[in-house]
Design an enzyme around this catalytic site. Structure first.
Site, short mmCIF file in Angstrom:
data_model
loop_
_atom_site.label_atom_id
_atom_site.label_comp_id
_atom_site.label_asym_id
_atom_site.label_seq_id
_atom_site.Cartn_x
_atom_site.Cartn_y
_atom_site.Cartn_z
N GLU A 57 0.70 -1.12 -0.05
CA GLU A 57 -0.11 -0.07 -0.01
C GLU A 57 0.97 1.25 0.10
O GLU A 57 1.53 1.40 1.00
CB GLU A 57 -1.06 -0.13 1.28
CG GLU A 57 -2.22 -0.66 1.09
CD GLU A 57 -2.88 -0.30 -0.18
OE1 GLU A 57 -3.62 -1.38 -1.01
OE2 GLU A 57 -2.96 0.83 -0.67
N SER A 58 0.67 2.11 -1.30
CA SER A 58 1.65 3.11 -1.07
C SER A 58 1.57 4.04 -0.17
O SER A 58 2.39 5.00 0.41
CB SER A 58 1.58 3.79 -2.58
OG SER A 58 0.49 3.94 -2.92
N CYS A 87 4.52 -2.03 -8.56
CA CYS A 87 3.06 -1.68 -8.11
C CYS A 87 2.89 -0.47 -7.15
O CYS A 87 3.44 0.59 -7.55
CB CYS A 87 2.55 -3.00 -7.47
SG CYS A 87 0.77 -3.04 -7.84
N ILE A 150 -2.09 -6.76 -9.28
CA ILE A 150 -3.03 -6.89 -8.11
C ILE A 150 -3.24 -5.56 -7.76
O ILE A 150 -2.37 -4.91 -7.22
CB ILE A 150 -2.14 -7.69 -7.02
CG1 ILE A 150 -1.66 -9.00 -7.45
CG2 ILE A 150 -3.52 -7.73 -5.77
CD1 ILE A 150 -1.00 -9.72 -6.29
N ARG A 151 -4.59 -5.13 -7.93
CA ARG A 151 -4.93 -3.81 -7.69
C ARG A 151 -3.76 -2.76 -8.38
O ARG A 151 -3.34 -1.65 -7.68
CB ARG A 151 -5.13 -3.48 -6.30
CG ARG A 151 -6.57 -4.10 -5.71
CD ARG A 151 -6.75 -3.80 -4.38
NE ARG A 151 -5.89 -3.90 -3.60
CZ ARG A 151 -5.08 -3.26 -2.74
NH1 ARG A 151 -5.51 -2.03 -2.84
NH2 ARG A 151 -3.92 -3.81 -1.99
N HIS A 196 3.91 -7.63 -10.61
CA HIS A 196 4.82 -8.24 -9.47
C HIS A 196 5.76 -9.34 -9.60
O HIS A 196 5.40 -10.55 -9.60
CB HIS A 196 3.82 -8.49 -8.34
CG HIS A 196 2.90 -7.62 -7.44
ND1 HIS A 196 3.37 -7.22 -6.24
CD2 HIS A 196 1.77 -6.98 -7.79
CE1 HIS A 196 2.74 -6.39 -5.81
NE2 HIS A 196 1.63 -6.10 -6.82
N GLU A 198 8.13 -10.32 -8.44
CA GLU A 198 8.48 -11.16 -7.23
C GLU A 198 7.56 -12.18 -6.66
O GLU A 198 7.81 -13.17 -6.07
CB GLU A 198 8.58 -10.34 -6.19
CG GLU A 198 7.65 -9.75 -5.26
CD GLU A 198 6.93 -8.63 -5.95
OE1 GLU A 198 7.00 -8.32 -7.07
OE2 GLU A 198 5.74 -8.19 -5.44
N1 LIG Z 1 -0.39 -4.72 -5.30
C1 LIG Z 1 -0.28 -3.28 -5.02
O1 LIG Z 1 1.11 -2.99 -4.82
C2 LIG Z 1 -1.38 -2.65 -5.05
C3 LIG Z 1 -1.02 -0.99 -4.98
C4 LIG Z 1 -2.10 -0.41 -4.08
N2 LIG Z 1 -3.34 -0.37 -4.77
C5 LIG Z 1 -1.63 1.34 -3.99
O2 LIG Z 1 -2.29 2.03 -4.43
O3 LIG Z 1 -0.70 1.36 -3.31
#
Ligand SMILES: NC(=O)CC[C@H](N)C(=O)O
EC number: 3.5.1.2
Length: 222
Positions: A57-58, A87, A150-151, A196, A198
């Protein structure tokens, strides 16, 4: 090719939150890496040659780094040292956020990568997907790399077209996300991937970053 230095490098993975241990494991499979370690503070950051900012989560990562007083050290590091954001990490390296998330644009960013992004633009966790990608400059490049999204953030706009190199694009439509969407870029010493690497067993993107970092260090920092 011959420019690549043989000098092994020490790589840090930002370990404030998110998928950092997977990066450490894959980086430690590479003979070009003397050691891959978790980085949680300025002292640990000062001991690495290059940095990976993982997915997660940034907003949380930025908040933790700010509260602990670590943020300015990170800003200084990414200005001149090889850094790869995956991501959430790529979000932190972008210049601006045009939409997505709860902070409506006032999220702190490290910047540098010359792109603007939309957070969570591929959809929710349920809409995660894997896409076969051709990544320019990857070893054995004709073999598809499995990109896990992923998101993920979408790169909206390349703000510095003269400096930003597109390294991978989606090769077909995925849900609402069209074919041709940019999913990996490089600018000088910075690399950003919306997916990702990794989370696969394939260490080719890690190798790509390590070689890019070795070249940058040999040409600019020695
Ligand atoms: N898989 C992820 O790193 C998702 C990023 C996350 N949605 C964000 O906004 O930080």
């Amino acid at each position: 090719m011959t420019q690549t230095t043989e000098q092994k490098i020490r790589i840090g993975v930002l370990a404030l939150q998110g998928a950092f241990s997977e990066h450490i494991i894959l980086l430690n499979t590479l003979p070009q890496v003397s050691e891959a370690v978790a980085v949680r503070n300025a002292e640990e950051l000062a001991q690495v040659d290059a940095l990976v900012i993982p997915g997660g989560e940034s907003t949380t990562m930025a908040l933790i780094a700010e509260r602990s007083g670590f943020w300015p050290d990170l800003e200084n590091f990414v200005r001149t040292r090889p850094t790869w954001g995956t991501c959430a990490g790529m979000i932190l390296l972008s210049e601006k956020i045009t939409s997505g998330g709860t902070l409506k644009g006032d999220q702190k960013l490290l910047g540098g990568l010359g792109i603007s992004i939309r957070r969570n633009a591929f959809g929710s966790q349920k809409e995660s997907f894997e896409a076969g990608l051709h990544i320019e400059g990857l070893e054995d490049a004709e073999r598809l790399f499995s990109g896990v999204f992923i998101r993920a953030p979408v790169m909206d706009e390349i703000l510095e077209p003269e400096n930003v190199q597109v390294v991978a694009k989606l090769e077909r439509d995925y849900g609402k996300t069209p074919k041709g969407t940019i999913v990996a870029v490089k600018k000088g010493h910075l690399l950003g991937t919306a997916f990702h690497p990794e989370l696969t067993r394939d260490n080719r993107v890690h190798l790509y970053f390590v070689k890019m970092a070795q070249d940058w260090i040999a040409q600019n920092l020695n």
